[in-house]
Design a protein around this motif. Structure first.
Motif, mmCIF file in Angstrom:
data_model
loop_
_atom_site.group_PDB
_atom_site.id
_atom_site.type_symbol
_atom_site.label_atom_id
_atom_site.label_comp_id
_atom_site.label_asym_id
_atom_site.label_seq_id
_atom_site.Cartn_x
_atom_site.Cartn_y
_atom_site.Cartn_z
ATOM 1 N N VAL A 1 0.849 -1.188 0.000
ATOM 2 C CA VAL A 1 0.000 0.000 0.000
ATOM 3 C C VAL A 1 0.888 1.243 0.000
ATOM 4 O O VAL A 1 2.061 1.181 0.365
ATOM 5 N N SER A 2 0.322 2.376 -0.412
ATOM 6 C CA SER A 2 1.014 3.662 -0.330
ATOM 7 C C SER A 2 0.556 4.372 0.930
ATOM 8 O O SER A 2 -0.620 4.312 1.304
ATOM 9 N N ILE A 3 1.491 5.075 1.595
ATOM 10 C CA ILE A 3 1.191 5.710 2.874
ATOM 11 C C ILE A 3 1.445 7.211 2.806
ATOM 12 O O ILE A 3 2.499 7.653 2.368
ATOM 13 N N ASP A 4 0.455 7.980 3.241
ATOM 14 C CA ASP A 4 0.644 9.399 3.540
ATOM 15 C C ASP A 4 0.628 9.550 5.053
ATOM 16 O O ASP A 4 -0.293 9.048 5.717
ATOM 17 N N LEU A 5 1.622 10.202 5.608
ATOM 18 C CA LEU A 5 1.660 10.495 7.038
ATOM 19 C C LEU A 5 1.427 11.994 7.223
ATOM 20 O O LEU A 5 2.226 12.812 6.764
ATOM 21 N N ILE A 6 0.324 12.335 7.867
ATOM 22 C CA ILE A 6 -0.011 13.739 8.097
ATOM 23 C C ILE A 6 0.204 14.089 9.560
ATOM 24 O O ILE A 6 -0.381 13.474 10.459
ATOM 25 N N ASP A 7 1.067 15.055 9.798
ATOM 26 C CA ASP A 7 1.319 15.561 11.151
ATOM 27 C C ASP A 7 1.740 17.019 11.036
ATOM 28 O O ASP A 7 2.785 17.320 10.452
ATOM 29 N N LYS A 8 0.951 17.910 11.576
ATOM 30 C CA LYS A 8 1.214 19.341 11.402
ATOM 31 C C LYS A 8 2.543 19.773 12.018
ATOM 32 O O LYS A 8 3.116 20.792 11.621
ATOM 33 N N ASN A 9 3.056 18.982 12.985
ATOM 34 C CA ASN A 9 4.303 19.364 13.665
ATOM 35 C C ASN A 9 5.437 18.365 13.401
ATOM 36 O O ASN A 9 6.333 18.229 14.231
ATOM 37 N N PHE A 10 5.402 17.685 12.273
ATOM 38 C CA PHE A 10 6.370 16.617 12.025
ATOM 39 C C PHE A 10 7.815 17.109 12.128
ATOM 40 O O PHE A 10 8.680 16.411 12.663
ATOM 41 N N TYR A 11 8.097 18.310 11.644
ATOM 42 C CA TYR A 11 9.477 18.801 11.607
ATOM 43 C C TYR A 11 9.859 19.621 12.841
ATOM 44 O O TYR A 11 10.949 20.175 12.902
ATOM 45 N N ASN A 12 8.959 19.668 13.817
ATOM 46 C CA ASN A 12 9.250 20.396 15.063
ATOM 47 C C ASN A 12 9.967 19.479 16.054
ATOM 48 O O ASN A 12 9.828 18.252 16.010
ATOM 49 N N ASN A 13 10.715 20.071 16.969
ATOM 50 C CA ASN A 13 11.379 19.308 18.022
ATOM 51 C C ASN A 13 10.355 18.815 19.035
ATOM 52 O O ASN A 13 9.385 19.499 19.348
ATOM 53 N N TYR A 14 10.590 17.621 19.557
ATOM 54 C CA TYR A 14 9.678 17.005 20.522
ATOM 55 C C TYR A 14 10.374 16.960 21.874
ATOM 56 O O TYR A 14 11.470 16.419 22.001
#
Length: 389
Positions: free
Chosen positions: A27-40
């Motif tokens: 399957v193809s996957i889209d991962l949506i996260d508004k803060n993906f590139y922010n530090n955790y």
């Protein structure tokens, strides 16, 4: 057949693990996260059972796990902080570790690095998901940057407070406030063979010591909100004093090197895990008390069932978002999770009670169980693999 497209919404531990695991299927996957590139930033840690550790190895995630624990020890603590060990758990017949402790911050950092390199996963970030709706037999997402994406299946890994999950569940969930807060921090100490996880039962609530290296240990303490309110002016000193007392005879030269974090504790459970082409997954579907360290383990077991279902249906050329498939998955995970979560809640009530009679019976029973390897092994296997009805 053209690959079906699945969207995973949410970039926490659950979302990252789900996206990485599904990327191994056709399957193809889209991962949506508004803060993906922010530090955790967090001091939180998570316990993973041995069987789930082996699953994470299969999806190449084992190297983001922080520390193995050979044993789990349970202690009853009196008012003078005298420790009485009432139970000890380990794998009696092999060399497996009973737990692996994840450092959440490290896990997320390393998992994101892997996902960035994964050509089967498309990362979509820096916008909000405003709406989920149906169109031409598929499920669509409308975003804050006015884009629309179409999918065969959407998996919500957005947490229990997400409006997306609440809309899908349509109020059909049970929520119970434990009236407790989880206190989270980390301590540093002299280097030692730090491979035993410990749980201490105090009148204020259970305290877990979870090793994350030879000289660092994570602390998780579930405390009644009323106690914290009554000790608001002195709570930090009290918390540190309790941890210092519990550490005596275990760690030397103790230092606190993270800020104390506080999280509300609730029991939360949806009535079903799906709607039209949407799965509500992980904390968005249910949350349990941390006393047994089983929250993420339950999620990983559900994920393995999800993968099995999707892999089987995709190989047959079937639509992974069909109601027949989702209802089958729902039946597979909801009944098991209901019984398992009720068991965790019962353990929480038993070990949180300050009733003298209940405590005496509890400690006596625990000591008797500790003498019987077959009974201990039964509980170890339940904690490791869950239940399958």
């Amino acid at each position: 057949m053209k690959k079906q497209k699945i969207c995973v919404i949410g970039g926490g531990i659950t979302g990252l693990t789900v996206a990485s695991a599904l990327a191994k299927q056709n399957v193809s996957i889209d991962l949506i996260d508004k803060n993906f590139y922010n530090n955790y930033k967090t001091s939180r840690t998570t316990a993973v059972s041995n069987s789930n550790y082996l699953f994470l190895k299969k999806i190449n995630f084992s190297d983001v796990l922080s520390w193995p624990c050979r044993e789990m020890e349970l202690y009853d603590i009196n008012e003078k902080f005298k420790k009485k060990r009432i139970l000890n758990f380990n794998f009696d017949t092999n060399n497996n570790n009973i737990l692996h402790i994840i450092d959440n911050k490290n896990f997320i950092i390393q998992a994101k690095k892997k996902i960035k390199k994964n050509k089967k996963i498309s990362i979509k970030s820096n916008f909000k998901v405003l709406k989920i709706f149906s169109l031409n037999g598929l499920k669509c997402i409308k975003t804050s940057n006015k884009k629309i994406f179409k999918y065969s299946l959407i998996i919500l890994c957005t947490g229990k407070n997400s409006f997306l999950a609440k809309n899908i569940l349509d109020g059909k969930y049970f929520n119970y406030d434990y009236k407790e807060k989880s206190i989270v921090l980390k301590i540093q100490h002299n280097s030692c063979k730090n491979n035993i996880a410990r749980q201490f039962f105090l009148k204020e609530g259970p305290v877990a010591f979870l090793p994350i290296s030879n000289n660092r240990t994570s602390i998780i303490w579930s405390v009644k909100k009323s106690f914290l309110i009554n000790n608001e002016n002195n709570k930090e000193n009290f918390i540190k004093g309790v941890i210092e007392n519990l550490s005596k005879g275990i760690y030397k030269n103790l230092k606190f090197f993270t800020k104390t974090e506080y999280y509300n504790l609730n029991f939360h459970r949806g009535n079903k895990c799906y709607d039209d082409r949407v799965i509500v997954f992980g904390d968005a579907l249910y949350s349990v008390h941390p006393i047994a360290g089983q929250g993420f383990n339950m999620i990983l077991r559900d994920l393995q069932k999800l993968i099995k279902t999707i892999n089987k249906k995709v190989s047959l050329g079937l639509d992974v978002g069909s109601s027949t498939i989702l209802s089958e998955l729902n039946e597979d995970i909801m009944s098991n999770n209901f019984i398992y979560s009720m068991g965790i809640d019962a353990v929480k009530k038993l070990f949180s009670s300050n009733n003298t009679i209940i405590k005496s019976l509890r400690n006596y029973s625990a000591l008797e169980i500790n003498k019987r390897k077959n009974i201990k092994n039964f509980f170890v296997n339940i904690a490791d693999e869950g239940i399958n009805l």
